[in-house]
Design a protein around this motif. Structure first.
Motif, mmCIF file in Angstrom:
data_model
loop_
_atom_site.group_PDB
_atom_site.id
_atom_site.type_symbol
_atom_site.label_atom_id
_atom_site.label_comp_id
_atom_site.label_asym_id
_atom_site.label_seq_id
_atom_site.Cartn_x
_atom_site.Cartn_y
_atom_site.Cartn_z
ATOM 1 N N LEU A 194 0.654 -1.137 -0.011
ATOM 2 C CA LEU A 194 0.508 0.034 0.159
ATOM 3 C C LEU A 194 0.702 0.976 -0.232
ATOM 4 N N GLN A 195 1.935 1.275 0.896
ATOM 5 C CA GLN A 195 2.670 2.493 0.528
ATOM 6 C C GLN A 195 3.438 2.831 -0.234
ATOM 7 N N PHE A 196 3.844 0.993 -1.535
ATOM 8 C CA PHE A 196 4.222 2.070 -2.914
ATOM 9 C C PHE A 196 3.502 2.297 -3.274
ATOM 10 N N GLN A 197 1.754 1.056 -3.114
ATOM 11 C CA GLN A 197 0.637 2.229 -4.453
ATOM 12 C C GLN A 197 0.530 4.106 -4.060
ATOM 13 N N LEU A 198 1.045 4.235 -2.807
ATOM 14 C CA LEU A 198 0.343 5.454 -3.108
ATOM 15 C C LEU A 198 1.726 6.371 -3.641
ATOM 16 N N LEU A 199 2.724 5.815 -3.588
ATOM 17 C CA LEU A 199 4.088 6.325 -3.850
ATOM 18 C C LEU A 199 3.878 7.144 -5.907
ATOM 19 N N ILE A 200 3.252 4.943 -5.977
ATOM 20 C CA ILE A 200 2.880 5.423 -7.361
ATOM 21 C C ILE A 200 1.764 5.743 -8.099
ATOM 22 N N ASP A 201 0.443 5.890 -7.025
ATOM 23 C CA ASP A 201 -0.508 7.133 -7.491
ATOM 24 C C ASP A 201 -0.562 8.765 -7.511
ATOM 25 N N HIS A 202 0.125 8.821 -6.166
ATOM 26 C CA HIS A 202 1.093 10.365 -6.588
ATOM 27 C C HIS A 202 1.999 10.879 -7.456
ATOM 28 N N ILE A 203 2.812 9.953 -8.002
ATOM 29 C CA ILE A 203 3.070 10.423 -8.917
ATOM 30 C C ILE A 203 2.757 10.516 -11.164
ATOM 31 N N THR A 204 1.964 9.370 -10.261
ATOM 32 C CA THR A 204 1.418 9.207 -11.918
ATOM 33 C C THR A 204 -0.180 10.656 -11.483
ATOM 34 N N GLY A 205 -0.577 11.106 -10.069
ATOM 35 C CA GLY A 205 -1.570 11.968 -10.238
ATOM 36 C C GLY A 205 -3.219 11.324 -10.030
ATOM 37 N N HIS A 206 -2.181 10.370 -9.628
ATOM 38 C CA HIS A 206 -4.110 9.969 -9.026
ATOM 39 C C HIS A 206 -4.215 10.557 -7.865
ATOM 40 N N LEU A 207 -3.654 11.113 -6.411
ATOM 41 C CA LEU A 207 -4.439 11.531 -5.317
ATOM 42 C C LEU A 207 -3.548 13.218 -5.709
ATOM 43 N N GLY A 208 -4.470 13.686 -4.753
ATOM 44 C CA GLY A 208 -4.308 14.871 -4.248
ATOM 45 C C GLY A 208 -4.576 15.754 -4.742
ATOM 46 N N ASP A 209 -5.127 17.308 -4.457
ATOM 47 C CA ASP A 209 -6.014 17.930 -4.959
ATOM 48 C C ASP A 209 -5.956 18.100 -6.671
ATOM 49 N N GLU A 210 -5.779 19.471 -7.141
ATOM 50 C CA GLU A 210 -5.371 19.933 -8.496
ATOM 51 C C GLU A 210 -4.208 20.229 -8.544
ATOM 52 N N ASN A 211 -3.705 20.878 -7.113
ATOM 53 C CA ASN A 211 -2.165 21.469 -6.181
ATOM 54 C C ASN A 211 -1.605 20.149 -6.627
ATOM 55 N N GLU A 212 -2.003 18.998 -6.572
ATOM 56 C CA GLU A 212 -0.395 18.489 -5.627
ATOM 57 C C GLU A 212 -0.530 17.650 -7.102
ATOM 58 N N GLN A 213 -1.473 17.679 -7.546
ATOM 59 C CA GLN A 213 -1.917 17.307 -9.446
ATOM 60 C C GLN A 213 -1.052 17.573 -10.497
ATOM 61 N N THR A 214 -0.809 19.031 -10.174
ATOM 62 C CA THR A 214 -0.071 19.511 -10.655
ATOM 63 C C THR A 214 1.535 19.396 -10.785
ATOM 64 N N ILE A 215 1.855 19.606 -9.717
ATOM 65 C CA ILE A 215 2.940 19.330 -9.067
ATOM 66 C C ILE A 215 3.345 17.754 -9.885
ATOM 67 N N ALA A 216 2.464 17.530 -9.595
ATOM 68 C CA ALA A 216 3.341 15.560 -10.447
ATOM 69 C C ALA A 216 3.131 15.740 -11.926
ATOM 70 N N SER A 217 2.359 16.605 -12.557
ATOM 71 C CA SER A 217 2.390 17.147 -13.829
ATOM 72 C C SER A 217 3.992 17.085 -13.941
ATOM 73 N N ASN A 218 4.961 17.907 -13.813
ATOM 74 C CA ASN A 218 5.848 18.533 -13.166
ATOM 75 C C ASN A 218 6.715 17.379 -13.412
ATOM 76 N N ILE A 219 6.543 16.039 -12.633
ATOM 77 C CA ILE A 219 7.472 14.603 -12.471
ATOM 78 C C ILE A 219 7.938 14.275 -13.838
ATOM 79 N N VAL A 220 9.048 14.385 -14.127
ATOM 80 C CA VAL A 220 9.580 14.626 -15.659
ATOM 81 C C VAL A 220 10.588 12.865 -15.429
ATOM 82 N N ARG A 221 10.722 12.448 -14.673
ATOM 83 C CA ARG A 221 11.913 10.756 -14.733
ATOM 84 C C ARG A 221 11.809 10.045 -12.940
#
Length: 455
Positions: A194-221
């Motif tokens: 579950l801990q690793f899945q939370l990381l994956i969901d955050h990086i792929t933009g499936h977690l958090g509000d619009e601000n968190e998802q905007t930051i996640a969209s700036n992750i390039v690698r």
């Protein structure tokens, strides 16, 4: 109800620079390790000889065999550290034969340790202003001193190659992030899916509000820095594995592949091997075979890389390991933290100076791939006990290295005003922490995840 605007993930120009660590073209013909030491000494001696005129222009440079008692001079050679507690194969044999097992310390330093300098002509024991705690076997230095009546070399000053040249960073006006994670240890008792899945969901933009998802969209690698799976030692002890246990070996790899597939379907991922992964043990570790990741390898965003791993992202130079080189320095020398060990490897211009003495490496004959010829902008090591970071700044001056620090001098001679972001990446399975680096200003932050209700 307004429809949210779709977000596009930012892109970054990527170049893999791992060719120097590939061993496909090498031919092993029973050679020993003397070749790699000769290559290292030849390369580093040329660098140090070029620095001597601005360091001690009035002193002659000689060899160990050419030393004269009481005469000031400079010698260049490879350090050998004689350690009373260093493990040997005879100790391992006696431990197997003994009814009382020997205690294995985490650090093998002893007050009686001393340093010896070697070149092609001979070797000489060192004394004076050079603390054994700060050095390890395999480091090449220039020493100012004189031979004593006892036949030792009394050191008065030490010169190292310092930080190598660094390419200039191009200015960036937008935030782009690289996420580092290590020590996933899928299949171990500390791994929490579950801990690793939370990381994956955050990086792929499936977690958090619009601000968190905007930051996640700036992750390039995403860079996965070693020890991604854990296979029980009883299955890899050289014995035949029972058919009912064979699935237990592949299950952690299959689970990792499923999770990596989620990541690579969204953004590029580099995965490096570690000491516990199904790869060759000796450095440089070759990339994990793509057949291990039947799902993730179908995407062109999946990159299986070597350890050490070197790459460029939007003109930012990266260099990193899965942690074996720094862990080995911790066993045979002393420092205030792991970042200081990282600083030393850059100052020595060598990623793994203890290889092949105490750290396994391939017996190269005509090169030493661990020599650091270009200073990275980001230097990372994985699988550490805790998260640490520091911005290391080089100096344009080439002053003598006086030992003001209790373990090591704070001076970094180099050809320019280098800046290097040092990062210790903690084991994710134990800490739940990943590291996020901003390519615009090399600033670091952490992503911390917990699957427990009392966290």
């Amino acid at each position: 109800m307004p429809v949210p605007m779709p977000m596009e993930r930012k892109q970054a120009a990527y170049s893999n620079l791992d060719e120097r660590y590939a061993i496909q073209g090498e031919k092993y013909q029973g050679q020993q390790y003397s070749h790699i030491y000769f290559t290292r000494l030849h390369h580093m001696r040329n660098l140090l000889h070029a620095l001597v005129p601005s360091w001690k222009p009035q002193l002659p440079v000689t060899t160990v065999l050419g030393l004269e008692q009481g005469k000031d001079c400079i010698i260049v050679g490879t350090i050998y550290k004689h350690m009373k507690l260093k493990p040997s194969i005879l100790d391992e044999y006696s431990k197997e034969r003994s009814a009382i097992p020997l205690v294995k310390p985490h650090n093998f330093m002893h007050p009686d340790d001393h340093l010896i300098l070697e070149d092609e002509s001979g070797r000489v024991t060192l004394a004076g202003e050079i603390p054994p705690a700060a050095f390890v076997t395999g480091v090449v230095v220039a020493l100012h001193g004189k031979e004593t009546s006892a036949g030792n070399f009394l050191v008065e000053d030490v010169l190292e190659a310092g930080l190598p040249p660094q390419t200039a960073l191009s200015s960036a006006d937008e935030d782009k992030y690289v996420v580092f994670v290590s020590g996933l240890s899928v299949g171990s008792g500390t791994f929490n899916p579950l801990q690793f899945q939370l990381l994956i969901d955050h990086i792929t933009g499936h977690l958090g509000d619009e601000n968190e998802q905007t930051i996640a969209s700036n992750i390039v690698r995403v860079v996965v820095a070693g020890n991604s799976v854990h296979i029980s030692p009883r299955f890899v002890n050289g014995q035949t594995v029972a058919s009912k246990d064979q699935s237990r070996i592949t299950e952690p790899i299959k689970e990792l592949d499923i999770m990596l597939t989620q990541l690579v379907s969204s953004l590029p991922v580099d995965i490096m091997p570690g000491c516990h992964d199904p790869a060759n043990f000796s450095l440089p570790q070759q990339p994990l075979h793509r057949c291990l990741f039947s799902g993730a390898s179908a995407y062109n965003t999946f990159s299986s890389c070597s350890n050490p791993h070197q790459f460029e992202l939007d003109s930012v130079q990266f260099l990193g390991t899965s942690g074996q080189n720094i862990d080995d320095l911790y066993k045979y020398s002393d420092a205030k933290d792991k970042l200081e060990f990282m600083e030393r490897t850059l100052r020595w211009r060598h990623l793994a100076p203890t290889a092949p003495n105490s750290l396994g490496c391939y017996p190269y004959t005509d090169k030493d791939p661990f020599l650091v010829e270009s200073c990275p902008h980001v230097y990372f090591v994985g699988n550490q006990d805790k998260y640490e970071t520091r911005l290391l700044e080089g100096s344009t001056s080439c002053k003598t290295l006086l030992f003001d620090h209790p373990t090591y001098p704070p001076c970094f001679p180099g050809p320019g005003k280098q800046k290097v972001r040092l990062i210790c990446i903690p084991r994710f399975s134990e800490s739940g922490v990943a590291v996020m680096l901003n390519l615009r200003n090399l600033e670091c932050s952490i992503l911390s995840f917990s699957a427990s209700f009392d966290a």
